[in-house]
Structure formats: C-alpha cells, structure tokens
Design a protein around this motif. Structure first.
Motif, PDB file in Angstrom:
ATOM      1  N   MET A 186       2.568  14.992  -5.018  1.00 12.38           N
ATOM      2  CA  MET A 186       2.031  13.638  -5.156  1.00 12.38           C
ATOM      3  C   MET A 186       2.317  12.813  -3.900  1.00 12.38           C
ATOM      4  SD  MET A 186       2.823  12.699  -9.141  1.00 12.38           S
ATOM      5  CE  MET A 186       2.161  11.056  -9.062  1.00 12.38           C
ATOM      6  N   GLN A 187       3.452  13.039  -3.280  1.00 17.43           N
ATOM      7  CA  GLN A 187       3.761  12.323  -2.046  1.00 17.43           C
ATOM      8  C   GLN A 187       2.812  12.747  -0.924  1.00 17.43           C
ATOM      9  OE1 GLN A 187       7.961  12.446  -1.063  1.00 17.43           O
ATOM     10  NE2 GLN A 187       8.503  12.311  -3.235  1.00 17.43           N
ATOM     11  N   TRP A 188       2.517  14.045  -0.832  1.00 22.51           N
ATOM     12  CA  TRP A 188       1.562  14.515   0.170  1.00 22.51           C
ATOM     13  C   TRP A 188       0.163  13.994  -0.108  1.00 22.51           C
ATOM     14  CZ3 TRP A 188       2.351  16.023   4.828  1.00 22.51           C
ATOM     15  CH2 TRP A 188       3.539  16.633   5.175  1.00 22.51           C
ATOM     16  N   ALA A 189      -0.211  13.925  -1.379  1.00 19.91           N
ATOM     17  CA  ALA A 189      -1.520  13.373  -1.730  1.00 19.91           C
ATOM     18  C   ALA A 189      -1.593  11.903  -1.322  1.00 19.91           C
ATOM     19  CB  ALA A 189      -1.778  13.537  -3.223  1.00 19.91           C
ATOM     20  N   GLY A 190      -0.522  11.166  -1.548  1.00 16.71           N
ATOM     21  CA  GLY A 190      -0.471   9.774  -1.112  1.00 16.71           C
ATOM     22  C   GLY A 190      -0.573   9.649   0.391  1.00 16.71           C
ATOM     23  N   PHE A 191       0.084  10.544   1.108  1.00 22.99           N
ATOM     24  CA  PHE A 191       0.022  10.541   2.567  1.00 22.99           C
ATOM     25  C   PHE A 191      -1.389  10.846   3.056  1.00 22.99           C
ATOM     26  CE2 PHE A 191       0.492  12.794   6.670  1.00 22.99           C
ATOM     27  CZ  PHE A 191       0.992  11.743   7.413  1.00 22.99           C
TER      28      PHE A 191
ATOM     29  N   LEU B 114       0.831  -1.209   0.000  1.00 28.57           N
ATOM     30  CA  LEU B 114       0.000   0.000   0.000  1.00 28.57           C
ATOM     31  C   LEU B 114       0.864   1.257   0.000  1.00 28.57           C
ATOM     32  CD1 LEU B 114      -2.827   1.253   0.155  1.00 28.57           C
ATOM     33  CD2 LEU B 114      -2.628   1.168   2.629  1.00 28.57           C
ATOM     34  N   SER B 115       1.920   1.249   0.794  1.00 27.42           N
ATOM     35  CA  SER B 115       2.817   2.410   0.822  1.00 27.42           C
ATOM     36  C   SER B 115       3.467   2.635  -0.534  1.00 27.42           C
ATOM     37  CB  SER B 115       3.909   2.209   1.879  1.00 27.42           C
ATOM     38  OG  SER B 115       3.333   2.095   3.146  1.00 27.42           O
ATOM     39  N   GLY B 116       3.883   1.548  -1.181  1.00 32.74           N
ATOM     40  CA  GLY B 116       4.487   1.665  -2.507  1.00 32.74           C
ATOM     41  C   GLY B 116       3.519   2.206  -3.534  1.00 32.74           C
ATOM     42  N   ILE B 117       2.270   1.757  -3.456  1.00 32.52           N
ATOM     43  CA  ILE B 117       1.257   2.224  -4.406  1.00 32.52           C
ATOM     44  C   ILE B 117       0.938   3.703  -4.188  1.00 32.52           C
ATOM     45  CG2 ILE B 117      -1.186   2.008  -5.023  1.00 32.52           C
ATOM     46  CD1 ILE B 117      -0.864  -1.026  -4.562  1.00 32.52           C
TER      47      ILE B 117
ATOM     48  N   LEU C 201      -4.208  10.327   1.442  1.00 37.78           N
ATOM     49  CA  LEU C 201      -5.024   9.149   1.150  1.00 37.78           C
ATOM     50  C   LEU C 201      -4.728   8.034   2.144  1.00 37.78           C
ATOM     51  CD1 LEU C 201      -7.110   7.849  -0.682  1.00 37.78           C
ATOM     52  CD2 LEU C 201      -5.261   7.147  -2.184  1.00 37.78           C
ATOM     53  N   PHE C 202      -3.460   7.872   2.496  1.00 34.25           N
ATOM     54  CA  PHE C 202      -3.070   6.871   3.488  1.00 34.25           C
ATOM     55  C   PHE C 202      -3.761   7.134   4.821  1.00 34.25           C
ATOM     56  CE2 PHE C 202      -0.227   5.448   6.891  1.00 34.25           C
ATOM     57  CZ  PHE C 202      -0.128   4.100   6.572  1.00 34.25           C
ATOM     58  N   LEU C 203      -3.824   8.401   5.251  1.00 33.23           N
ATOM     59  CA  LEU C 203      -4.487   8.735   6.513  1.00 33.23           C
ATOM     60  C   LEU C 203      -5.981   8.432   6.452  1.00 33.23           C
ATOM     61  CD1 LEU C 203      -2.800  12.072   7.630  1.00 33.23           C
ATOM     62  CD2 LEU C 203      -2.456   9.774   8.540  1.00 33.23           C
ATOM     63  N   VAL C 204      -6.616   8.743   5.333  1.00 36.53           N
ATOM     64  CA  VAL C 204      -8.045   8.454   5.184  1.00 36.53           C
ATOM     65  C   VAL C 204      -8.282   6.947   5.258  1.00 36.53           C
ATOM     66  CG1 VAL C 204      -9.979   8.535   3.558  1.00 36.53           C
ATOM     67  CG2 VAL C 204      -8.561  10.564   3.914  1.00 36.53           C
ATOM     68  N   LEU C 205      -7.464   6.179   4.549  1.00 39.21           N
ATOM     69  CA  LEU C 205      -7.609   4.726   4.588  1.00 39.21           C
ATOM     70  C   LEU C 205      -7.346   4.178   5.991  1.00 39.21           C
ATOM     71  CD1 LEU C 205      -5.901   3.731   1.220  1.00 39.21           C
ATOM     72  CD2 LEU C 205      -8.339   3.702   1.764  1.00 39.21           C
ATOM     73  N   ALA C 206      -6.382   4.753   6.692  1.00 36.51           N
ATOM     74  CA  ALA C 206      -6.094   4.317   8.058  1.00 36.51           C
ATOM     75  C   ALA C 206      -7.286   4.580   8.977  1.00 36.51           C
ATOM     76  CB  ALA C 206      -4.846   5.024   8.581  1.00 36.51           C
ATOM     77  N   LEU C 207      -7.948   5.716   8.796  1.00 36.98           N
ATOM     78  CA  LEU C 207      -9.129   6.013   9.604  1.00 36.98           C
ATOM     79  C   LEU C 207     -10.259   5.037   9.318  1.00 36.98           C
ATOM     80  CD1 LEU C 207      -9.171   9.914   9.516  1.00 36.98           C
ATOM     81  CD2 LEU C 207      -8.593   8.425  11.438  1.00 36.98           C
ATOM     82  N   PHE C 208     -10.462   4.687   8.044  1.00 36.40           N
ATOM     83  CA  PHE C 208     -11.472   3.688   7.695  1.00 36.40           C
ATOM     84  C   PHE C 208     -11.138   2.338   8.334  1.00 36.40           C
ATOM     85  CE2 PHE C 208     -12.643   6.248   3.773  1.00 36.40           C
ATOM     86  CZ  PHE C 208     -13.879   6.626   4.288  1.00 36.40           C
TER      87      PHE C 208
ATOM     88  N   PHE D  47       2.824   6.114  -2.361  1.00 33.14           N
ATOM     89  CA  PHE D  47       3.950   7.044  -2.389  1.00 33.14           C
ATOM     90  C   PHE D  47       4.877   6.848  -3.583  1.00 33.14           C
ATOM     91  CE2 PHE D  47       2.896   6.641   2.158  1.00 33.14           C
ATOM     92  CZ  PHE D  47       2.570   7.960   2.415  1.00 33.14           C
ATOM     93  N   GLY D  48       4.854   5.662  -4.182  1.00 32.36           N
ATOM     94  CA  GLY D  48       5.762   5.345  -5.282  1.00 32.36           C
ATOM     95  C   GLY D  48       5.719   6.312  -6.445  1.00 32.36           C
ATOM     96  N   PRO D  49       4.532   6.612  -6.978  1.00 31.53           N
ATOM     97  CA  PRO D  49       4.491   7.548  -8.113  1.00 31.53           C
ATOM     98  C   PRO D  49       5.071   8.923  -7.783  1.00 31.53           C
ATOM     99  CG  PRO D  49       2.420   6.376  -7.947  1.00 31.53           C
ATOM    100  CD  PRO D  49       3.223   6.023  -6.725  1.00 31.53           C
ATOM    101  N   GLY D  50       4.817   9.408  -6.572  1.00 29.84           N
ATOM    102  CA  GLY D  50       5.366  10.706  -6.180  1.00 29.84           C
ATOM    103  C   GLY D  50       6.873  10.672  -6.051  1.00 29.84           C
ATOM    104  N   ILE D  51       7.412   9.557  -5.563  1.00 28.23           N
ATOM    105  CA  ILE D  51       8.865   9.428  -5.435  1.00 28.23           C
ATOM    106  C   ILE D  51       9.498   9.304  -6.816  1.00 28.23           C
ATOM    107  CG2 ILE D  51      10.698   7.901  -4.589  1.00 28.23           C
ATOM    108  CD1 ILE D  51       8.837   7.293  -2.184  1.00 28.23           C
ATOM    109  N   LEU D  52       8.890   8.481  -7.675  1.00 23.08           N
ATOM    110  CA  LEU D  52       9.437   8.309  -9.026  1.00 23.08           C
ATOM    111  C   LEU D  52       9.394   9.605  -9.830  1.00 23.08           C
ATOM    112  CD1 LEU D  52       7.986   4.806  -9.971  1.00 23.08           C
ATOM    113  CD2 LEU D  52      10.357   5.374  -9.416  1.00 23.08           C
ATOM    114  N   ALA D  53       8.322  10.375  -9.671  1.00 23.57           N
ATOM    115  CA  ALA D  53       8.181  11.632 -10.408  1.00 23.57           C
ATOM    116  C   ALA D  53       8.871  12.793  -9.690  1.00 23.57           C
ATOM    117  CB  ALA D  53       6.709  11.956 -10.612  1.00 23.57           C
ATOM    118  N   ASP D  54       9.443  12.522  -8.529  1.00 27.38           N
ATOM    119  CA  ASP D  54      10.090  13.550  -7.722  1.00 27.38           C
ATOM    120  C   ASP D  54       9.131  14.714  -7.460  1.00 27.38           C
ATOM    121  OD1 ASP D  54      12.185  14.498  -6.193  1.00 27.38           O
ATOM    122  OD2 ASP D  54      13.049  15.654  -7.851  1.00 27.38           O
ATOM    123  N   SER D  55       7.889  14.335  -7.089  1.00 27.05           N
ATOM    124  CA  SER D  55       6.841  15.325  -6.867  1.00 27.05           C
ATOM    125  C   SER D  55       6.412  15.304  -5.400  1.00 27.05           C
ATOM    126  CB  SER D  55       5.630  15.020  -7.758  1.00 27.05           C
ATOM    127  OG  SER D  55       4.537  15.831  -7.406  1.00 27.05           O
ATOM    128  N   THR D  56       6.717  16.373  -4.709  1.00 29.19           N
ATOM    129  CA  THR D  56       6.331  16.478  -3.303  1.00 29.19           C
ATOM    130  C   THR D  56       4.812  16.492  -3.152  1.00 29.19           C
ATOM    131  OG1 THR D  56       8.337  17.743  -2.902  1.00 29.19           O
ATOM    132  CG2 THR D  56       6.656  17.837  -1.204  1.00 29.19           C
TER     133      THR D  56
END
Length: 89
Positions: free
Chosen positions: A47-52, A31-34, A54-61, A36-45
């Motif tokens: 996208m990494q924050w968006a992944g984070f 899940l972390s790779g899915i 989404l991760f928090l929302v999924l964690a709350l669910f 955060f991976g695109p943001g890391i590969l694209a070197d986009s902060t």
C-alpha cells in the motif's frame, strides 16, 4: 487539412502566482498523509508503494500543468492573431 488545437491561459493583473509556502507545505503534508497513511497504519509495504506510485503520477500532472504558459490579455491577443494569421494561409 488538419486542425491544430491551441490552449491559451489568460491571467489578469490580480494574479498572484504560487500560493504561500505555508499553504504549499500543508498541501504536501496532507497529500502525503492521504497517500501513505493507510499503508503505514496497516503496516503494508504494498500500500505504501501504491501511494508512492500515485504520488509520482500526480507530481507529473502537476509539472505538466505548471509548465503551461500563462499570458496577459495583450499577449494572448497577439498569440491569437498569430494563430489566425497562420490558419488563413
């Protein structure tokens, strides 16, 4: 008169609880790779924050689902009887 909704989850004797630690670890890493991976590969902060986020929302669910009560068939029957008795009043 308002109707109150109840959700009862019934488990049987074969219920094992949580999955193994290896399966949980693999799922978290995947899940972390899915997320955060695109943001890391694209070197986009951003996208990494968006992944984070989404991760928090999924964690709350997950926490919400984890806190749901699981009842054995006998305890579920008792709970249903209590609800029906309260509704009959």
């Amino acid at each position: 008169m308002s109707v109150e909704m109840h959700t009862i989850r019934i488990i049987d004797n074969t219920h094992k609880g949580k999955p193994s630690i290896w399966r949980q670890t693999g799922q978290v890493l995947l899940l972390s790779g899915i997320l955060f991976g695109p943001g890391i590969l694209a070197d986009s902060t951003a996208m990494q924050w968006a992944g984070f986020a989404l991760f928090l929302v999924l964690a709350l669910f997950c926490l919400d689902a984890w806190n749901d009560s699981f009842l054995t068939p006998d305890k579920a029957r008792q709970k249903i009887d209590e609800i029906e008795k309260a509704a009959a009043k």
